[in-house]
Design an enzyme around this catalytic site. Structure first.
Site, PDB file in Angstrom:
ATOM      1  N   TYR A 155       0.843  -1.206   0.000  1.00  0.00           N
ATOM      2  CA  TYR A 155       0.000   0.000   0.000  1.00  0.00           C
ATOM      3  C   TYR A 155       0.879   1.257   0.000  1.00  0.00           C
ATOM      4  O   TYR A 155       0.690   2.160  -0.810  1.00  0.00           O
ATOM      5  CB  TYR A 155      -0.912  -0.027   1.232  1.00  0.00           C
ATOM      6  CG  TYR A 155      -1.993   1.035   1.255  1.00  0.00           C
ATOM      7  CD1 TYR A 155      -3.160   0.878   0.510  1.00  0.00           C
ATOM      8  CD2 TYR A 155      -1.866   2.168   2.042  1.00  0.00           C
ATOM      9  CE1 TYR A 155      -4.171   1.838   0.539  1.00  0.00           C
ATOM     10  CE2 TYR A 155      -2.868   3.136   2.087  1.00  0.00           C
ATOM     11  CZ  TYR A 155      -4.022   2.964   1.332  1.00  0.00           C
ATOM     12  OH  TYR A 155      -5.005   3.917   1.375  1.00  0.00           O
ATOM     13  N   LYS A 159       1.113   3.912  -2.982  1.00  0.00           N
ATOM     14  CA  LYS A 159       0.678   5.295  -2.743  1.00  0.00           C
ATOM     15  C   LYS A 159       1.839   6.276  -2.924  1.00  0.00           C
ATOM     16  O   LYS A 159       1.630   7.396  -3.382  1.00  0.00           O
ATOM     17  CB  LYS A 159       0.049   5.429  -1.348  1.00  0.00           C
ATOM     18  CG  LYS A 159      -1.271   4.661  -1.176  1.00  0.00           C
ATOM     19  CD  LYS A 159      -2.358   5.121  -2.123  1.00  0.00           C
ATOM     20  CE  LYS A 159      -3.728   4.562  -1.775  1.00  0.00           C
ATOM     21  NZ  LYS A 159      -4.737   4.846  -2.814  1.00  0.00           N
TER      22      LYS A 159
END
Ligand code: NAD
Length: 260
Positions: A155, A159
């Site tokens: 993640y 991101k």
């Protein structure tokens, strides 16, 4: 009516943050394409907007699938004639320590967050460039575009990666009037986050209340969750902003958890 006459495509808009952005855009005059893996949810969200007097359609789209993305954007252009605003928002979360991630889980995370952002950007840019009237591309980053947290390797990687993509799109798109920016929310109580609370409680051996207080909201200025409204208002501001003065940026909306 800041978006009157505009067409916006929002991915992952059957639920959570994307759904609220789609509503806010429709309320401000945009025709909205709700693109989601969950076509029932997308159609229901579009119906709600229609019942409220707005204009929206639901489109089935797996953002990791090149043909589905190109087909969904073509459907949007076929229905509304153009795409002026893309919000690349679809996302999932898988939390576990690095050594426990399978390669398949890692690839799935990067595919949804990064391949999805690339494929939707490419398809929408082609329309924006062909029309020559510019546009706005907004990526749903996260505080995790700037910070790291345990258990969130793919993640955080994805991101962080969105910042690079947005900056390149800002540079390439600038001369053609296309702006690209990243919204970086703190924790928002959507299904994506509700799922993490019991998972983190189990992993760290603490209560769910402690996960919220001692992990999720620990560094905010007021121990408050960011809301879908907060994120939607920022998404409206970025979509309606009129010049390249605001491009290639990431803007954090997190109750002060992360201050850039
Ligand atoms: P959510 O689970 O409520 O909504 C995510 C939506 O994405 C769902 O409708 C789901 O069907 C859709 N989706 C998942 N995989 C897809 C795919 N392959 N193709 C198309 N659609 C797909 O989650 P949310 O919290 O609203 O998250 C939206 C975005 O905001 C994500 O990118 C997430 O990483 C980001 N974000 C969320 C938070 C938070 O605290 N909730 C914080 C920062 C960033």
């Amino acid at each position: 009516m800041q978006l009157a006459g505009k067409v916006a495509l929002v991915t992952g808009a059957a639920s959570g943050i994307g759904k609220r952005i789609a509503e806010e855009y429709a309320r401000n005059g945009a025709a909205v394409v709700i693109a989601d893996l969950n076509i029932e949810g997308a159609s229901a969200a579009a119906k709600e907007i229609g019942e409220g007097g707005g204009k929206a359609i639901g489109v089935a789209m797996d953002v990791t699938d090149e043909a589905a993305v190109d087909g969904g954007v073509a459907e949007a252009v076929g229905k509304f004639g153009r795409v002026d605003i893309l919000v690349s928002n679809a996302g999932i979360q898988i939390v576990k320590p690095v050594e426990e991630f399978s390669l398949a889980e890692w690839r799935k995370m990067l595919a949804i967050h990064l391949d999805g952002a690339f494929l939707t950007t490419r398809a929408c840019l082609r329309d924006m460039y062909a029309r020559g009237e510019g546009g706005a591309i907004i990526y749903m980053g996260s505080v995790h575009s700037h910070l790291a947290s345990k258990l969130k390797a793919p993640y955080c990687t994805a991101k962080h990666g969105l910042l690079g993509l947005a900056r390149v799109v800002a540079k390439e798109g600038g001369p053609k009037g296309v702006r690209a920016n990243v919204i970086c929310p703190g924790f928002v109580r959507t299904p994506l986050v509700e799922k993490q609370i019991p998972e983190q409680a189990k992993t760290f051996g603490i209560s769910e209340d402690e996960v919220v207080r001692t992990i999720m909201l620990k560094d905010t200025v007021d121990t408050e969750f960011t809301t879908v409204d907060d994120v939607a208002h920022l998404a409206l501001f970025l979509a309606a902003f009129e010049s390249n003065a605001l491009t290639g940026q990431s803007i954090t909306v997190s109750h002060g958890w992360h201050m850039q």
